[in-house]
Each structure stands twice: as C-alpha cells, then as structure tokens.
Design an enzyme around this catalytic site. Structure first.
Site, PDB file in Angstrom:
ATOM      1  N   ASN A  37      -6.030  -2.674   2.789  1.00 21.43           N
ATOM      2  CA  ASN A  37      -6.050  -4.119   2.993  1.00 21.43           C
ATOM      3  C   ASN A  37      -7.474  -4.593   3.172  1.00 21.43           C
ATOM      4  O   ASN A  37      -8.292  -3.909   3.793  1.00 21.43           O
ATOM      5  CB  ASN A  37      -5.235  -4.499   4.228  1.00 21.43           C
ATOM      6  N   ARG A  68       0.830  -1.213   0.000  1.00 23.74           N
ATOM      7  CA  ARG A  68       0.000   0.000   0.000  1.00 23.74           C
ATOM      8  C   ARG A  68       0.861   1.257   0.000  1.00 23.74           C
ATOM      9  O   ARG A  68       0.577   2.203  -0.742  1.00 23.74           O
ATOM     10  CB  ARG A  68      -0.945   0.015   1.202  1.00 23.74           C
TER      11      ARG A  68
END
EC number: 3.6.1.7
Length: 90
Positions: free
Chosen positions: A38, A20
């Site tokens: 997530n 990320r």
C-alpha cells in the site's frame, strides 16, 4: 524463456479489499517473484518478475483485481529492481 520485470501502480478502490493478498495468491500461482504494498496516497505498488507470458497473465489479473476491488487505472513501467524471493505483501 524471456524474463520480464515490471513496476506497477494501481489506483481505484484497492486498499482494504484484500488486493495485496489476492495479488500474492495470483503471483504465487503463476510462480512469480515480487511484492505488493500500500502507498500513502491510496494506490497499491506492485513489483513483479518472471517469465514474460506469466507476467502478462498477472497484468491481466491486476487490471480487474479481486472481487471487492475497483481498479480505475494501472500504470506499468519496466523495472531493473531485483525482486525478493517469492512474492511478498508489504
């Protein structure tokens, strides 16, 4: 300039490998908006929006991810969601 907005789901070893944060760096480098977060099932969800050529370049990056990730599959679909300002890690 044609704009493109996509929602993607990335599977493989994509959590716990700075996926990320790396996606945020790449999106910001390209001037894109959106987020990466997530999911409970181990995937990463990405919303990305911006000029078509830059979104295409981001998609190419996502297909490989950062060095410690292993991307097994990415599913993209057109999104009508309004992305946040900048690119966020959620």
């Amino acid at each position: 300039m044609t704009q493109k907005c996509l929602l993607g789901h990335v599977s493989g070893r994509v959590q716990g490998v700075f996926f990320r944060g790396s996606a945020q760096e790449e999106a910001r480098r390209l001037g894109l908006r959106g987020y990466a977060m997530n999911l409970p099932d181990g995937r990463v969800q990405i919303l990305v929006s911006g000029p078509e050529a830059d979104v295409d370049a981001f998609q190419d990056w996502v297909a490989h991810g950062p060095p410690h990730a292993r991307v097994d599959h990415v599913a993209w679909e057109v999104s009508r969601d309004e992305p946040p300002a900048g690119f966020q890690v959620r």
